[in-house]
Design an enzyme around this catalytic site. Structure first.
Site, PDB file in Angstrom:
ATOM      1  N   ARG A   1       0.827  -1.216   0.000  1.00 41.29           N
ATOM      2  CA  ARG A   1       0.000   0.000   0.000  1.00 41.29           C
ATOM      3  C   ARG A   1       0.863   1.268   0.000  1.00 41.29           C
ATOM      4  NH1 ARG A   1      -4.033  -2.819   0.076  1.00 41.29           N
ATOM      5  NH2 ARG A   1      -5.167  -2.692   2.027  1.00 41.29           N
TER       6      ARG A   1
ATOM      7  N   TYR B   1       0.199   4.576  -2.279  1.00 39.45           N
ATOM      8  CA  TYR B   1       0.064   5.961  -1.800  1.00 39.45           C
ATOM      9  C   TYR B   1       1.067   6.886  -2.477  1.00 39.45           C
ATOM     10  CZ  TYR B   1      -2.796   3.792   1.814  1.00 39.45           C
ATOM     11  OH  TYR B   1      -3.760   3.076   2.466  1.00 39.45           O
TER      12      TYR B   1
ATOM     13  N   TYR C   1     -13.652   9.962  -0.436  1.00 36.10           N
ATOM     14  CA  TYR C   1     -14.887   9.673   0.296  1.00 36.10           C
ATOM     15  C   TYR C   1     -14.640   9.893   1.785  1.00 36.10           C
ATOM     16  CZ  TYR C   1     -13.556   5.070   2.213  1.00 36.10           C
ATOM     17  OH  TYR C   1     -12.976   4.065   2.926  1.00 36.10           O
TER      18      TYR C   1
HETATM   19  N1  SAM Z   1     -11.388   8.464   5.138  1.00 35.16           N
HETATM   20  C1  SAM Z   1     -12.405   7.482   5.486  1.00 35.16           C
HETATM   21  C2  SAM Z   1     -13.420   8.145   6.423  1.00 35.16           C
HETATM   22  O1  SAM Z   1     -13.409   9.367   6.536  1.00 35.16           O
HETATM   23  O2  SAM Z   1     -14.247   7.453   7.011  1.00 35.16           O
HETATM   24  C3  SAM Z   1     -11.764   6.236   6.063  1.00 35.16           C
HETATM   25  C4  SAM Z   1     -10.838   5.536   5.100  1.00 35.16           C
HETATM   26  S1  SAM Z   1     -10.005   4.113   5.747  1.00 35.16           S
HETATM   27  C5  SAM Z   1      -8.781   3.858   4.495  1.00 35.16           C
HETATM   28  C6  SAM Z   1     -11.030   2.733   5.497  1.00 35.16           C
HETATM   29  C7  SAM Z   1     -11.719   2.299   6.761  1.00 35.16           C
HETATM   30  O3  SAM Z   1     -12.735   3.255   7.065  1.00 35.16           O
HETATM   31  C8  SAM Z   1     -12.451   0.977   6.696  1.00 35.16           C
HETATM   32  O4  SAM Z   1     -11.605  -0.139   6.934  1.00 35.16           O
HETATM   33  C9  SAM Z   1     -13.485   1.134   7.774  1.00 35.16           C
HETATM   34  O5  SAM Z   1     -12.925   0.939   9.066  1.00 35.16           O
HETATM   35  C10 SAM Z   1     -13.853   2.612   7.609  1.00 35.16           C
HETATM   36  N2  SAM Z   1     -14.980   2.757   6.673  1.00 35.16           N
HETATM   37  C11 SAM Z   1     -14.949   3.027   5.369  1.00 35.16           C
HETATM   38  N3  SAM Z   1     -16.197   3.026   4.837  1.00 35.16           N
HETATM   39  C12 SAM Z   1     -17.035   2.752   5.868  1.00 35.16           C
HETATM   40  C13 SAM Z   1     -18.449   2.602   5.982  1.00 35.16           C
HETATM   41  N4  SAM Z   1     -19.269   2.737   4.937  1.00 35.16           N
HETATM   42  N5  SAM Z   1     -18.947   2.332   7.200  1.00 35.16           N
HETATM   43  C14 SAM Z   1     -18.158   2.172   8.288  1.00 35.16           C
HETATM   44  N6  SAM Z   1     -16.831   2.285   8.228  1.00 35.16           N
HETATM   45  C15 SAM Z   1     -16.265   2.581   7.037  1.00 35.16           C
END
Ligand code: SAM
Length: 260
Positions: A64, A68, A90
């Site tokens: 990863r 990045y 997102y």
């Molecule tokens: N930047 C993102 C945010 O603001 O939520 C988080 C990105 S991070 C790389 C990815 C992690 O965010 C996932 O493994 C999960 O823990 C969380 N995540 C992403 N999408 C989600 C969702 N729809 N519901 C709950 N947790 C989510």
């Protein structure tokens, strides 16, 4: 001159974007999109003619870190050519996300104007959907693998939010999911601070206005069998009551008396 804005789109398509983020998406010369759903990318294409996907840099088996680094380079190249670049991510662009922080730091180091516009993260959604106020008992946030690789102190009188549990134990971040063996290690670590029958919540915020969130409650010792997706977040409510600090309480009472 060149300029970089990394903005958050929120979790739900079209529903969470703020006016400043929207105007950056509309006005940038180039938009780089790191979004979870092809529908979100289509929606961005309706706001800007030049939307390029950052998803292309992800690949199974590719560290990863390398992904990045390539994302940062992709965003900086047009900045160096004097263009206004928008990175559209997102959720919140600065929450559990490396590329936006690194791109902004790199752009600034090269003398360009660069900044971040916050967005509605998975964290913000879970407070709303699960009825949790982080100020009530406190709230710790940890990345799942980091919880295993390092000695962290968990406070079971606070809420615990575990991010990226779907690929817990993937040391080089080569994969998008790991198996029951890694999951068992996470349970073992959590069992140091929580009882086996403690309630844990698998949470997935809704990303489309028609959808509803996934809120699945199970016992900690049943986590191994649960379906965990890359976008699942784990939430552990407090297991014990707040522990009073009696000597500090006495000192605060003494202060109040002396001031009365
Ligand atoms: N930047 C993102 C945010 O603001 O939520 C988080 C990105 S991070 C790389 C990815 C992690 O965010 C996932 O493994 C999960 O823990 C969380 N995540 C992403 N999408 C989600 C969702 N729809 N519901 C709950 N947790 C989510």
């Amino acid at each position: 001159g060149g300029r970089l804005a990394c903005v958050g789109l929120g979790m739900m398509l079209g529903a969470h974007i703020g006016p400043r983020a929207r105007s950056h998406v509309e006005q940038a010369n180039v938009v780089f999109a790191a979004v979870s759903d092809p529908l979100v990318e289509q929606w961005l294409q309706g706001m800007n003619d030049d939307v390029r996907s950052l998803q292309v840099y992800y690949a199974e088996g590719k560290p990863r870190r390398e992904t990045y680094r390539q994302m940062v380079e992709a965003m900086l190249e047009p900045v160096r050519a004097g263009r206004f670049v928008c990175g559209a991510f997102y959720g919140h662009p600065g929450v559990f996300a490396r590329a936006p922080h690194e791109a902004i730091a790199q752009a600034r180091a090269e003398g360009f104007i660069a900044y971040m516009e916050p967005g509605v993260s998975a964290e913000a959604c879970l407070y709303a959907d699960l009825g949790i106020d982080p100020g009530r008992f406190g709230c710790q946030h940890h990345e799942a693998s980091q919880l295993l690789l390092y000695r962290r102190r968990l406070d079971p009188s606070a809420h615990l939010v575990v991010w990226q549990a779907g690929w817990v134990g993937d040391r080089q971040c080569l994969r998008f999911s790991t198996g029951p063996a890694q999951r068992a290690l996470l349970v073992e670590r959590l069992r140091e601070d929580y009882p086996a029958d403690h309630e844990i919540i698998v949470y997935e915020a809704a990303t489309l206005p028609v959808g509803s969130p996934r809120i699945e409650r199970l016992r900690l010792d049943r986590l191994e069998a649960a379906v965990l997706n890359p976008h699942s977040t784990l939430v552990l409510p407090p297991a014990i009551a707040l522990q009073p600090d009696l000597s500090m309480q006495a000192r605060i009472d003494a202060l109040a008396r002396s001031e009365a």
